[in-house]
Write an enzyme that holds these catalytic residues in place. Sequence first.
Site, short mmCIF file in Angstrom:
data_model
loop_
_atom_site.label_atom_id
_atom_site.label_comp_id
_atom_site.label_asym_id
_atom_site.label_seq_id
_atom_site.Cartn_x
_atom_site.Cartn_y
_atom_site.Cartn_z
CG ASP A 35 -2.16 0.84 1.03
OD1 ASP A 35 -3.25 0.25 0.91
OD2 ASP A 35 -2.04 2.09 0.95
CB ALA A 261 -38.67 -1.74 4.49
CB CYS A 269 -20.14 -1.17 -2.81
SG CYS A 269 -18.50 -1.76 -2.37
P1 NAD Z 1 -10.17 1.17 0.47
O1 NAD Z 1 -10.27 2.62 0.27
O2 NAD Z 1 -10.51 0.57 1.80
O3 NAD Z 1 -8.68 0.69 0.12
C1 NAD Z 1 -7.96 1.13 -0.99
C2 NAD Z 1 -6.48 1.10 -0.61
O4 NAD Z 1 -5.71 1.36 -1.79
C3 NAD Z 1 -6.08 2.18 0.41
O5 NAD Z 1 -5.45 1.55 1.50
C4 NAD Z 1 -5.12 3.09 -0.37
O6 NAD Z 1 -4.11 3.63 0.43
C5 NAD Z 1 -4.57 2.13 -1.40
N1 NAD Z 1 -4.00 2.76 -2.61
C6 NAD Z 1 -4.49 3.78 -3.34
N2 NAD Z 1 -3.68 4.04 -4.38
C7 NAD Z 1 -2.67 3.14 -4.31
C8 NAD Z 1 -1.53 2.88 -5.13
N3 NAD Z 1 -1.28 3.59 -6.23
N4 NAD Z 1 -0.70 1.87 -4.78
C9 NAD Z 1 -0.95 1.15 -3.66
N5 NAD Z 1 -2.01 1.35 -2.86
C10 NAD Z 1 -2.86 2.34 -3.18
O7 NAD Z 1 -11.08 0.53 -0.68
P2 NAD Z 1 -11.89 -0.87 -0.63
O8 NAD Z 1 -13.16 -0.69 0.12
O9 NAD Z 1 -10.95 -1.97 -0.27
O10 NAD Z 1 -12.29 -1.00 -2.17
C11 NAD Z 1 -11.35 -1.32 -3.17
C12 NAD Z 1 -12.09 -1.65 -4.44
O11 NAD Z 1 -12.88 -2.83 -4.25
C13 NAD Z 1 -13.09 -0.57 -4.90
O12 NAD Z 1 -13.11 -0.54 -6.29
C14 NAD Z 1 -14.40 -1.08 -4.37
O13 NAD Z 1 -15.50 -0.60 -5.13
C15 NAD Z 1 -14.25 -2.57 -4.53
N6 NAD Z 1 -15.07 -3.39 -3.63
C16 NAD Z 1 -15.21 -3.03 -2.33
C17 NAD Z 1 -15.97 -3.82 -1.47
C18 NAD Z 1 -16.15 -3.43 -0.03
O14 NAD Z 1 -17.04 -4.03 0.60
N7 NAD Z 1 -15.40 -2.51 0.51
C19 NAD Z 1 -16.56 -5.00 -1.94
C20 NAD Z 1 -16.36 -5.35 -3.26
C21 NAD Z 1 -15.61 -4.54 -4.09
#
Ligand code: NAD
Length: 440
Positions: A35, A261, A269
């Site tokens: 990260d 509901a 998301c």
């Molecule tokens: P998040 O914000 O919790 O985590 C994203 C991480 O990416 C952060 O820790 C950030 O520091 C890191 N990051 C950003 N740019 C970076 C880079 N260039 N190199 C390395 N690290 C970097 O996001 P999340 O909730 O884990 O969601 C991630 C993706 O998964 C999104 O597209 C989301 O829509 C999808 N998603 C999320 C969920 C959920 O329940 N949270 C479920 C399914 C899909």
Amino acid sequence: MLYEDMKLAFIGTGYVGLVTGACMAELGHHVVCADIDKKKIAKIKKGVMPIYELGLEELVEKNVKEGRLTFTASIADAMKSAEVVFSAVGTPEDKKTGKADMQYVHAVAEAFGKNLNSYKILVNKSTVPVGTADAVRDIITHVSKGGHEFDVVSNPEFLREGAAIKDFLNPDRVVVGVSSDRAKEIMEKIYRPIARAGRPVMVTDIRSAELIKYASNAFLAVKITFANEMANFCELAGANIKEVAKGMGADSRIGSRFLYAGIGYGGSCFPKDVQALMETGKEHGFDFSIIKAADKVNDAQKLRPIQMLKKQYKSLKGKTVGIWGLSFKPRTDDVREAPARYIIEELLRAGAKVKAFDPVAMESFKLSFPDKRVKYVESAYDAVEDADALVVCTEWDEFRTVEYPELASRMKARVIIDGRNIFERREAEKEGFTYFGIGV
Ligand code: NAD
């Protein structure tokens, strides 16, 4: 070992990257999670999880101890050492355009291209608009040197926060979008333990895989919204949404899940994915009218507690309102787009005093909503001390076991706005409360 393990890198150690990375290690793969947030990595290395997710700390600790899971703040090192790189960075909503903000996905593609030192696969695990794999492929081709081959794969994630580990290890399905047999074989190898457990691994073309994720989230958002709108009508028609939803859900073509509901969907998301899909539609000259309607209904639904409070009190100025629940749903500390936020904003605007309690999400709420006027308290009962009303925003289990006499003795006025239908109207009214539920 029943299968060949692989060297995987997860870029982005948020909800998805950390959970799926740890789960992949649990399946036997060698995983490095990276990260750009150095503080986050330092914290995880010390065994402190940056998010609240049941069982995650133990899973991480076990796999670190067994030597299959490591953490780094060096994206380049993680990429160079891996055979397959999963991109799990955020794709938040660009508030100006409603589109998914792709800067983080593109940054990972660029880093992948620059660090390509042998054939590798870049897997998009983030939720990305249809066509992203092509854009990512172009970026990699543009920046990579050395002529190494690569593949781009779409592998959207369907886990639910609060049940993320269970969902990842026992998925309804795994979706993998590929454009080469080589990538297909490697992805099937990675997911073999899941397939062996009898879970379907569906291999599709890349664009279909990208769209399956948006289509699924949009469908669920519409389903919840349908139940919410029907609940609003139940109030006028004298029906009870709990009975209506039960009757509908018993039909196997409909199914009972996502028919509860309440005061609308939120989270990291559904809201952003619904917006992004509508924007992608526009780019193709297409108007998603059903999804647009659901989005509009959901915005209004979040503020139903305010309407109810205004029915009870002519003015909210100076009234004290206790808020139960700040996360967008129980068993998570994720407060992104939580209905509680919109309700609190509106209450403060109307001059009300807000006392809030959440079992795990108070710290994350404070960070995302740093308004000193909100008073955070230590317990659910403290939140209703001298309150003119209680508003239930999140259906945490501990709120269900409320003692009415205790509630009555703490509150100034016995008014419950039950945004998640966790109480029974009859019981609440028997105890002398004025009760507002959603469609009940
Ligand atoms: P998040 O914000 O919790 O985590 C994203 C991480 O990416 C952060 O820790 C950030 O520091 C890191 N990051 C950003 N740019 C970076 C880079 N260039 N190199 C390395 N690290 C970097 O996001 P999340 O909730 O884990 O969601 C991630 C993706 O998964 C999104 O597209 C989301 O829509 C999808 N998603 C999320 C969920 C959920 O329940 N949270 C479920 C399914 C899909």
